[in-house]
Scaffold this motif. Structure first.
Motif, short mmCIF file in Angstrom:
data_model
loop_
_atom_site.label_atom_id
_atom_site.label_comp_id
_atom_site.label_asym_id
_atom_site.label_seq_id
_atom_site.Cartn_x
_atom_site.Cartn_y
_atom_site.Cartn_z
N ALA A 165 -36.57 -18.34 -14.27
CA ALA A 165 -36.16 -19.67 -13.35
C ALA A 165 -34.96 -19.77 -13.21
O ALA A 165 -33.96 -19.85 -12.42
CB ALA A 165 -36.63 -20.76 -14.06
N LEU A 166 -33.83 -20.12 -14.58
CA LEU A 166 -32.29 -19.99 -14.19
C LEU A 166 -31.33 -18.85 -13.59
O LEU A 166 -30.13 -19.57 -13.02
CB LEU A 166 -31.99 -20.30 -15.59
N GLU A 167 -31.97 -17.73 -14.23
CA GLU A 167 -31.49 -17.05 -13.11
C GLU A 167 -30.86 -17.21 -11.78
O GLU A 167 -30.52 -16.84 -10.27
CB GLU A 167 -31.90 -15.52 -13.70
N PHE A 168 -32.91 -17.74 -11.30
CA PHE A 168 -32.80 -17.72 -9.65
C PHE A 168 -32.52 -18.79 -9.11
O PHE A 168 -31.51 -19.16 -8.12
CB PHE A 168 -35.12 -18.24 -9.12
N ILE A 169 -32.08 -19.40 -9.94
CA ILE A 169 -31.29 -20.87 -9.54
C ILE A 169 -29.40 -20.80 -9.25
O ILE A 169 -29.50 -20.94 -8.79
CB ILE A 169 -31.15 -22.23 -10.15
N HIS A 170 -29.21 -19.84 -10.19
CA HIS A 170 -28.18 -18.73 -10.31
C HIS A 170 -27.70 -18.44 -9.07
O HIS A 170 -26.72 -18.53 -8.58
CB HIS A 170 -27.48 -18.18 -11.83
N THR A 171 -28.61 -17.98 -8.96
CA THR A 171 -28.06 -16.52 -7.66
C THR A 171 -28.63 -18.06 -6.48
O THR A 171 -27.72 -17.27 -5.37
CB THR A 171 -29.65 -15.60 -7.76
N TYR A 172 -29.18 -17.85 -6.41
CA TYR A 172 -29.69 -19.37 -5.08
C TYR A 172 -28.39 -19.94 -4.73
O TYR A 172 -27.33 -19.93 -3.32
CB TYR A 172 -30.88 -20.04 -5.07
N SER A 173 -27.28 -20.05 -6.31
CA SER A 173 -26.21 -20.66 -5.88
C SER A 173 -25.22 -20.19 -5.86
O SER A 173 -24.30 -19.98 -4.57
CB SER A 173 -25.85 -21.69 -7.35
N LEU A 174 -25.38 -18.88 -5.91
CA LEU A 174 -24.01 -17.86 -5.94
C LEU A 174 -24.33 -17.74 -3.93
O LEU A 174 -23.17 -17.14 -3.28
CB LEU A 174 -24.43 -16.29 -5.94
N ILE A 175 -25.69 -17.28 -3.15
CA ILE A 175 -25.69 -17.08 -1.77
C ILE A 175 -24.69 -17.22 -1.42
O ILE A 175 -24.50 -17.61 -0.05
CB ILE A 175 -27.23 -16.84 -1.83
N HIS A 176 -25.44 -19.69 -2.01
CA HIS A 176 -24.69 -20.52 -1.29
C HIS A 176 -23.05 -20.63 -0.63
O HIS A 176 -22.84 -20.75 -0.21
CB HIS A 176 -25.55 -21.79 -1.27
N ASP A 177 -22.53 -20.66 -1.77
CA ASP A 177 -21.37 -20.23 -2.48
C ASP A 177 -20.38 -19.45 -1.64
O ASP A 177 -19.15 -19.86 -1.30
CB ASP A 177 -21.23 -20.31 -3.48
#
Ligand code: FPP
Ligand code: MG
Length: 296
Positions: free
Chosen positions: A72-84
């Motif tokens: 789950a932490l990796e999913f949140i991190h990946t979402y943040s990269l996509i949006h960033d």
């Protein structure tokens, strides 16, 4: 312990688990599933999940206890990269050595893939209660910890301050706030989540939280340094992107040498936070020291 081998093995394990927890094509629209998968598997060191597991192990529990939350932490991190990387934010074309999500799937799909990864993360954390030996109350506490770390008082708050500081000379407190939140908050949440699921006592949870805080700060300082001194082929994103976007960074305020010394100081404090831990915290100590020599 050979750290590089340890990190490779842990990454392999996490990659297998991420595959299980991502939606299957019959569960959601195919393009959305593809876009989520594309960004999750575009690369990545899997540091946040590795730290969730290492925190559980540092207090004497098995890494298997925390695998859903680690993913789950990796999913949140990946979402943040996509949006960033979106045009409305940093407008970057390259991430993890590949074209960014919006370059491949378009802006609307990239926004939605990020949204879906963020929500999927909480669905997956709630599945952590199905793992034998995990307490329901611990899972609820972890949901709160992760939501707090990812949200307005954590990563999103830090990202807002980062955007608002663009083109200005940030003062030292603002700089610290940005780094502690846009990057540090998720690392801190990773450490606390691992400790709480493992049933650690409050003293150990607080120590791992301090480790996470200092680790996150050192991580973002070294990330800033790599934006100046790194190589695009290694960091997987364009070198000089912070300068291009007139970002407030540690090197822009303190210079490279002092920034490096500040990263060293945070690593020392992270390691010191573990002074009452046994050899089981050795991976955490080594991962913190590795930040100072990393090239990606
Ligand atoms: C690189 O991590 C990423 C960071 C240092 C985090 C920067 C912070 C953001 C992009 C926050 C964005 C927030 C929102 C809400 C859009 P890494 O080197 O671990 O990357 P890897 O997983 O590819 O190895
Ligand atoms: Mg960026």
């Amino acid at each position: 312990m050979e750290l590089i081998k340890y990190l490779q093995e842990r990454k392999k394990l996490i990659d297998e688990e991420l595959d299980r927890y991502l939606p299957q094509p019959d569960e959601a629209p195919e393009t959305l599933c593809e876009a989520m998968r594309y960004s999750v598997f575009a690369g990545g060191k899997r540091l946040r999940p590795i730290l969730v597991m290492a925190a559980a192990e540092a207090v004497g529990k098995d890494k298997e206890l925390v695998l859903p939350t680690a993913c789950a932490l990796e999913f949140i991190h990946t979402y943040s990269l996509i949006h960033d990387d979106l045009p409305a934010m940093d407008d970057d074309d390259l991430r993890r050595g590949k074209p960014t999500c919006h370059k491949v799937y378009g802006e609307a799909m990239a926004i939605l893939a990020g949204d879906a990864l963020l929500t999927r993360a909480f669905e997956v954390i709630s599945k952590n209660r199905e793992v034998p030996g995990v307490d329901d109350a611990a899972v609820v506490r972890v949901i709160q910890i992760v939501a707090h770390g990812a949200g307005c008082s954590g990563m999103v708050g830090g990202q807002v301050a980062d955007l608002e500081a663009e083109g200005k000379t940030a003062d030292k407190d603002t700089m610290l706030y940005i780094h502690a939140n846009k990057t540090g908050a998720l690392f801190k949440a990773a450490l606390c989540a691992g400790a709480v699921l493992a049933g650690a006592d409050e003293e150990a949870i607080a120590a791992l939280e301090r480790y996470g805080e200092q680790f996150g700060l050192a991580f973002q300082i070294t990330d800033d340094i790599l934006d100046v001194e790194g190589k695009t082929e290694l960091i997987g994103k364009p070198v000089g992107s912070d300068t291009k976007n007139q970002k407030a960074t540690y090197p822009s305020i303190y210079g490279l040498e002092k920034s490096y010394r500040m990263a060293e100081e945070s690593v020392a404090q992270a390691v010191d936070a573990l002074r009452n831990f046994s050899h089981k915290a050795e991976p955490l100590r080594q991962i913190a020291r590795y930040l100072l020599t990393r090239s990606y």
